[in-house]
Write a protein that holds these residues in place. Structure first.
Motif, mmCIF file in Angstrom:
data_model
loop_
_atom_site.group_PDB
_atom_site.id
_atom_site.type_symbol
_atom_site.label_atom_id
_atom_site.label_comp_id
_atom_site.label_asym_id
_atom_site.label_seq_id
_atom_site.Cartn_x
_atom_site.Cartn_y
_atom_site.Cartn_z
ATOM 1 N N ILE A 88 13.757 -106.027 -38.776
ATOM 2 C CA ILE A 88 14.601 -107.209 -38.638
ATOM 3 C C ILE A 88 15.645 -106.921 -37.566
ATOM 4 O O ILE A 88 16.106 -105.785 -37.439
ATOM 5 N N ASN A 89 15.944 -107.932 -36.769
ATOM 6 C CA ASN A 89 16.949 -107.810 -35.716
ATOM 7 C C ASN A 89 18.130 -108.713 -36.028
ATOM 8 O O ASN A 89 17.954 -109.826 -36.528
ATOM 9 N N THR A 90 19.289 -108.238 -35.649
ATOM 10 C CA THR A 90 20.494 -109.056 -35.679
ATOM 11 C C THR A 90 21.130 -108.938 -34.307
ATOM 12 O O THR A 90 21.325 -107.825 -33.808
ATOM 13 N N PHE A 91 21.409 -110.064 -33.686
ATOM 14 C CA PHE A 91 21.979 -110.071 -32.342
ATOM 15 C C PHE A 91 23.441 -110.512 -32.398
ATOM 16 O O PHE A 91 23.808 -111.372 -33.201
ATOM 17 N N PHE A 92 24.250 -109.907 -31.518
ATOM 18 C CA PHE A 92 25.663 -110.223 -31.410
ATOM 19 C C PHE A 92 25.979 -110.525 -29.954
ATOM 20 O O PHE A 92 25.497 -109.821 -29.069
ATOM 21 N N PRO A 93 26.797 -111.528 -29.681
ATOM 22 C CA PRO A 93 27.154 -111.816 -28.283
ATOM 23 C C PRO A 93 27.801 -110.592 -27.630
ATOM 24 O O PRO A 93 28.672 -109.955 -28.221
ATOM 25 N N ALA A 94 27.345 -110.274 -26.453
ATOM 26 C CA ALA A 94 27.889 -109.130 -25.717
ATOM 27 C C ALA A 94 28.962 -109.607 -24.756
ATOM 28 O O ALA A 94 28.783 -110.621 -24.073
ATOM 29 N N ALA A 95 30.050 -108.877 -24.694
ATOM 30 C CA ALA A 95 31.145 -109.240 -23.791
ATOM 31 C C ALA A 95 30.662 -109.303 -22.344
ATOM 32 O O ALA A 95 31.057 -110.191 -21.587
#
Length: 147
Positions: A88-95
């Motif tokens: 499973i992947n979880t993505f977070f906005p990258a600066a």
């Protein structure tokens, strides 16, 4: 199953649920070696070379159930299931992606792009010029036609 080497524009946490998966990662400094498809291509952000042709990875791990791996934005990664596998992947906005979105909307991204890339590549000015010339300048005519 295998995932073609590619990079994401978001930070990613990959959690291994079932089976094992080999993950190979390359730092952004390997970008040109990977020969990514242009942004306007259906295979954008994917490497145009086979994994056997790639340089030695900066990270090479096998994830087992319960393991997790943080893959920063813009790091190329190649995933290969070693057996029956689920993750499973979880993505977070990258600066960096947020800064890049603003940068690439300008006709001459030199200054802001160099600033955004300085912490990731050795020669940020040359890298910025090459990124703009090869990946974004060719799209300017296409974007102009949409206006």
């Amino acid at each position: 199953s295998t995932t073609q080497a590619h990079y994401d524009v978001a930070d990613n946490i990959l959690g291994q649920c079932v089976g094992t998966k080999r993950i190979r990662c390359w730092a952004p400094s390997s970008h040109w070696t990977m020969r990514p498809f242009p942004d306007a291509h259906p295979l954008a952000r994917k490497a145009q070379i086979d994994v056997e042709e790639m340089p030695d990875p900066d990270l090479d791990v096998v994830l087992e159930p319960g393991d997790a791996l943080a893959i920063p934005a813009f790091w190329f990664h190649h995933c290969e299931a070693r057996d029956l596998s689920a993750s499973i992947n979880t993505f977070f906005p990258a600066a960096q992606a947020k800064r890049a979105a603003v940068v690439f909307q300008t006709p001459d991204p030199g200054g802001p792009l160099v600033e955004a890339l300085a912490e990731f590549v050795d020669d940020a000015p040359a890298f910025a010029r090459k990124v703009h010339a090869t990946r974004y300048a060719p799209l300017e005519e296409w974007y102009a036609a949409l206006r």
